[in-house]
Scaffold this motif. Structure first.
Motif, short mmCIF file in Angstrom:
data_model
loop_
_atom_site.label_atom_id
_atom_site.label_comp_id
_atom_site.label_asym_id
_atom_site.label_seq_id
_atom_site.Cartn_x
_atom_site.Cartn_y
_atom_site.Cartn_z
N SER A 346 38.03 33.62 50.86
CA SER A 346 36.96 34.53 51.32
C SER A 346 37.30 35.97 50.99
O SER A 346 36.43 36.76 50.57
CB SER A 346 36.76 34.36 52.83
N ARG A 370 31.05 28.67 41.08
CA ARG A 370 31.65 27.70 42.01
C ARG A 370 32.85 27.02 41.36
O ARG A 370 33.89 26.84 41.99
CB ARG A 370 30.61 26.65 42.41
N TRP A 444 35.50 25.42 49.30
CA TRP A 444 34.12 25.11 48.95
C TRP A 444 33.13 26.13 49.52
O TRP A 444 32.25 26.61 48.80
CB TRP A 444 33.76 23.71 49.45
N TRP A 445 33.26 26.49 50.79
CA TRP A 445 32.30 27.41 51.38
C TRP A 445 32.38 28.81 50.76
O TRP A 445 31.34 29.38 50.40
CB TRP A 445 32.49 27.48 52.89
N ARG A 448 30.78 28.59 47.37
CA ARG A 448 29.32 28.49 47.48
C ARG A 448 28.71 29.86 47.79
O ARG A 448 27.67 30.22 47.23
CB ARG A 448 28.98 27.48 48.58
N ARG A 449 29.37 30.59 48.69
CA ARG A 449 28.86 31.92 49.05
C ARG A 449 28.91 32.86 47.84
O ARG A 449 28.00 33.66 47.61
CB ARG A 449 29.68 32.49 50.19
#
Length: 462
Positions: A346, A370, A444-445, A448-449
């Motif tokens: 992140s 991604r 993954w998150w 995706r963001r």
């Protein structure tokens, strides 16, 4: 290849953060592998001990395991030698077999009447040579604590007892204890103190002259018809059986001696036929073949085949406990690693927002963004897995050679702490795959963001 190259360069761009994340993964994987290896050593160790003493499979009369412990004659197997020969000669079973041997369990009271000492015992009649071959089974190449029985080649009246039995009967010459309360009486005094009725029964057992011994005892047991029977026995050794409850009642004798005590002059029988296989993996195939043989050969006796897990319930209970502990620790460490990698990815997305906008403006699709971040996670996970496995193997070797010991609950002596990682391929593969899965899931998150960022908004961060 371009994606992999970019992913590697992005990880090396911020070496400190990448190293910190990698270190968290390595520590987590090492912890999982060490506990998993320790759990494997417990499982393999308990399995080895049970298989050495009770075999992989036992043929018994139905109901003996549940209700026959105190009444072996009601559940005895007649014509057992014919069945053993059939098992040994069977073309399907023969390649799997290590040992096939009969055994007879009986209870009684052992006493030294000169000192007034006695105690109840659970005796096992066995073929000493077969039992010693069983004790050599070590499919997992562990440190084995099994000691061969000295009954092989010993006199027909020789027996081995647990140290708890020897202590209760005051057989001080067999105990390595300075505080033994009483010394064995001379043989003459022992003979004089023996009651006449017990002496008469003992003389019927073996009319031949017995060798004088300070460790001679008498064992009182019930015959198949309920009458008392006495055997005069010579205790040649006291073994520490490890488990105190067993050590306090254990006695091993020659099978022929046990059969004379229980069946007298009648046809000898046994309570079980032990089948030890070369490898535990052969257990199910051997069980099915044995069941087929029993249904064809000895249907009248209503026999059944029990495996070592059923005969020793603590094996399954121990495995369930270790599995639950391993699952809890793996889940806890997995959550920690998940949030650590998720935080790293992140932060990378926030720092590289303008770069993401530039790549999108140059024509890179969202799937490419991604793929880039997921590839970074895979590279990081693979490096952590390799480093974690290497560190775990080194630490495991250090522990295995440290001499560290512990005493399990209910046991009388300590066992070496062993960590089996290299010997557990399923543990290694499962831990590495699990670590990679957690790494990809945690990335993954953020990936995706990053892929969903609008190009114009992303370029504003330039």
């Amino acid at each position: 290849m371009n994606t992999f190259s970019l992913a590697l360069r992005n990880l090396l761009r911020n070496r400190r953060r990448s190293f910190t994340t990698l270190l968290a993964m390595v520590v987590g994987l090492v912890a999982i592998l060490l506990f998993g290896g320790y759990s494997s050593s417990i499982k393999y160790g308990t399995q080895t001990g049970f298989v050495q003493y009770s075999g992989h499979l036992q043929i018994q009369r139905k109901g003996y395991f549940v209700d026959g412990g105190d009444n072996p004659t009601a559940y005895a197997i007649a014509g057992y030698q014919h069945l053993i020969d059939k098992i040994r000669q069977d073309p399907q079973l023969a390649p799997m077999l290590a040992v096939v041997t009969p055994t007879l369990q009986l209870g009684g009271i052992a006493g030294v009447f000169a000192t007034g000492a006695s105690r109840s015992v659970m005796a096992t009649g066995l073929v000493a040579e077969d039992r010693n071959r069983m004790l050599q089974w070590n499919d997992y190449q562990l440190v084995s604590y099994a000691q061969p029985l000295p009954l092989a080649g010993a006199a027909p009246d020789a027996v081995v007892v647990g140290t708890g039995v020897a202590r209760k009967l005051k057989l001080c010459s067999l105990l390595d204890e300075a505080g033994c309360a009483a010394q064995a009486l001379p043989v003459a005094a022992h003979a004089a103190a023996l009651p006449s009725d017990i002496a008469a029964l003992a003389s019927l057992d073996q009319p031949a002259a017995k060798v004088a011994s300070a460790n001679r005892i008498e064992m009182l047991a019930a015959t198949a018809h309920g009458a008392p029977n006495v055997a005069s026995l010579d205790v040649i050794k006291a073994n520490n059986m490890g488990i105190k409850a067993l050590d306090d009642v254990y006695m091993a004798m020659h099978l022929a001696q046990a059969q004379r005590l229980v069946f007298g002059s009648e046809a000898p029988q046994v309570t079980a036929i032990i089948v030890q296989l070369k490898h535990t993996a052969q257990l199910e195939a051997a069980r099915q073949r044995l069941a087929a043989l029993l249904s064809a050969e000895l249907r009248a006796q209503d026999l059944e085949v029990l495996d070592f897990g059923t005969l020793n319930p603590t094996y399954g209970q121990t495995n369930e406990f270790m599995d639950s502990m391993f699952g809890f620790i793996a889940l806890l460490i997995g959550v920690i690693v998940l949030f650590t990698i998720g935080n790293t990815m992140s932060t990378a997305v926030v720092e590289r927002t303008a770069e993401i906008g530039t790549l999108r403006a140059m024509g890179l699709r969202r799937s490419g963004i991604r793929k880039l971040f997921l590839c970074e996670a895979v590279v990081l996970g693979a490096a952590g897995a390799v480093a974690g496995v290497a560190c775990a193997l080194v630490v495991a070797q250090a522990i295995n050679h440290s001499g560290w010991t512990w005493t399990p609950p209910g046991y009388s002596y300590a066992y070496l702490v062993q960590v089996l990682i290299g010997q557990s391929p399923r543990l290694l593969a499962g831990s590495v795959i699990g670590m990679l899965a957690v790494t990809v899931l945690s990335a993954w998150w953020p990936a995706r963001r990053a892929a969903r960022l609008a190009i114009v908004d992303a370029l504003r961060h330039a």
